[in-house]
Design an enzyme around this catalytic site. Sequence first.
Site, short mmCIF file in Angstrom:
data_model
loop_
_atom_site.label_atom_id
_atom_site.label_comp_id
_atom_site.label_asym_id
_atom_site.label_seq_id
_atom_site.Cartn_x
_atom_site.Cartn_y
_atom_site.Cartn_z
N ARG A 48 -25.01 -2.97 7.71
CA ARG A 48 -24.72 -4.39 7.48
C ARG A 48 -25.07 -5.25 8.69
O ARG A 48 -25.04 -6.47 8.60
CB ARG A 48 -23.23 -4.54 7.13
CG ARG A 48 -22.77 -3.58 6.06
CD ARG A 48 -21.32 -3.75 5.72
NE ARG A 48 -21.08 -5.02 5.07
CZ ARG A 48 -20.07 -5.26 4.24
NH1 ARG A 48 -19.22 -4.31 3.97
NH2 ARG A 48 -19.91 -6.44 3.71
N GLU B 11 -19.03 -6.22 10.65
CA GLU B 11 -19.96 -5.46 11.47
C GLU B 11 -21.01 -6.34 12.15
O GLU B 11 -21.43 -6.06 13.29
CB GLU B 11 -20.66 -4.39 10.62
CG GLU B 11 -19.75 -3.28 10.13
CD GLU B 11 -18.96 -3.63 8.88
OE1 GLU B 11 -18.13 -2.81 8.45
OE2 GLU B 11 -19.18 -4.74 8.33
N LYS C 100 0.84 -1.19 0.00
CA LYS C 100 0.00 0.00 0.00
C LYS C 100 0.88 1.24 0.00
O LYS C 100 1.89 1.31 0.69
CB LYS C 100 -0.92 0.02 1.23
CG LYS C 100 -2.00 -1.05 1.21
CD LYS C 100 -2.98 -0.88 2.35
CE LYS C 100 -3.95 0.24 2.08
NZ LYS C 100 -5.05 0.29 3.07
#
Length: 622
Positions: free
Chosen positions: A394, A366, A283
Amino acid sequence: MSYEILSTIESPADVKALSDEQLTELCAEIREKLIDVISVNGGHLSSNLGTVELTVALHKVFDCPRDSVVFDVGHQSYTHKMLTGRYDRIGTIRREGGLSGFPKRSESEYDAFNAGHASTSISAALGIAKAKQLTGDPSYTVAIIGDGSLTGGLAYEGLNNAGQHKKNFIVILNDNRMSISRNVGAMARYLSLIRMQPWYRRLKRGTERALSKVPLLGKPVSELLKRSKSKVKHVMYRHTIFDKLGLSYYGPVDGHNMEDLINALNTVKQSKDPALLHVVTKKGKGYKYAEDDSASYHGIGSFNVDTGEPISSKENFSAVFGRKLCELAGADSRVCAVTAAMRTGTGLQDFVKLYKDRFFDVGIAEEHAVTFSAGLALSGMLPVFAVYSTFLQRSYDQLIHDASMQKAHLVLAIDRAGVVGEDGETHQGLFDVSMLNVVPNTTVYSPCYFDGLQNALTAALFEDEGLVAVRYPRGGEGEKPEDYSRENINYELYGDRDAKLLLITYGRLFSEAVAAREILKEQGIDLCILKLCRIKPIDERAVKLASSFKTIRFFEEGMRSGSVAERFRDLLDEANYGGTYKVTAVENTYVQHASVKSTLKTLGLDAESMAERIKKDIEVSA
């Protein structure tokens, strides 16, 4: 930078025509362009810098849009957009009327599936692949998913079904943190190099074909060889979970080596089974500040390219929440913090340092976070689940079944509530109020200012019972009137109590309402404001106060259906209110990307729009 190659790319066909040297230069130009654009517009920098070579290689090998590429989350799709005819508009990304920061089917035929939330790519791609199979379409379908998204249960539901599919279905695991490197060691990398070689695959296929033609002994010997290889893989290669699920595993491959990527992609295209290609990337690749601190540059506002410093860094609700929770945790050892892979975004970076044993990052899960928190709560702890409003969606079943129904004392710290701006329709926090309004045993606060947030959080933990939500917007607090003291976390009247007109609102819109009142005051129109903070349940005394006004206008930064405004209307009806009552809220639509200021104006929720609508109401009734 002149972008000599990038500026000539009008479609993936142009990528296919480039030499190896030109591909390398193209990647360098893309990185420069990403840094240049995101430094101005803001956006997801680290993830896009990390997937440049992978995206270029994909368009070199596959034939899009005939072959379908499905991005997970989609925040890493900026390079894909530039290579699929949108380079000339990349400067408009995340700007009103410009390109979306995520894949969007209405934007381009190259975007196979809309994205924004995590762990969806495998299921979506599998559905696309099955449809192709049913219609006789032999093209490929590719799902690109990060190792972070593999912490979400939906990804495994997709994988569990993907192994039953036939060929031409490929999952690319973009591993940018090497979270599964323990499952594949040096021997795995050695074997992957052998498996990637075209001559090995040709030899393997040729051997199997030759043995199949040998009478009597051919088939048994072939099966023996297959079993032997499987045994070697199991002992030396530790046979990955993906193989067990029915996907042929390939990798790991260096995600920044173009030659290796192209060879690997060409190899998995030949697989007769669904395949998973493990690609290791970094990243922030190519920008030192992002490489050194990829989390801070994951999603960032405008910044100085030379120093890496954000252009704006004022105090925000997330930071205030994080500090207050640390204070409360210091005073009570039962207080715990739970997050779904958003420790920095939700302001919990200090909590994890101070109270490591009471900090739980459950990954992008979640649903698990809510049920896990309910378990903590029912066992005597005081859990606070910090989550963005859009991601709370969610976990709706868990909120009802596992938290509210059992009256578990669980606190939801709902960040990014309301309009979020440039991230657009997939990230707007406009549904949480309507969701929670119908859930029993639930209390909801929506403060406007930092002190209100701190007081509401304290009350949620130590005074309220059951499921309690404290919701607050992205960014900082709005303007506070000079004659305004501390925020009441229930309700309060502000302005001329003798006025005939009452404006009701909550959250950050109170600041807009105060400004609207000043505009109307200059025009000789008196206005009183009823500011709610606890929006569920609504205090009956607030309804009684409101019923004394001739005209009521409710402004709400959320969906109208299931809104606080609708509930307030019901309570007024029960009180036999006979005046005029009108609502301005988000109607039955998804709100597109634009700045928060512009979006509020479009929705009729900024100060000028409030004043204009109220003035028209007065003119009509005159």
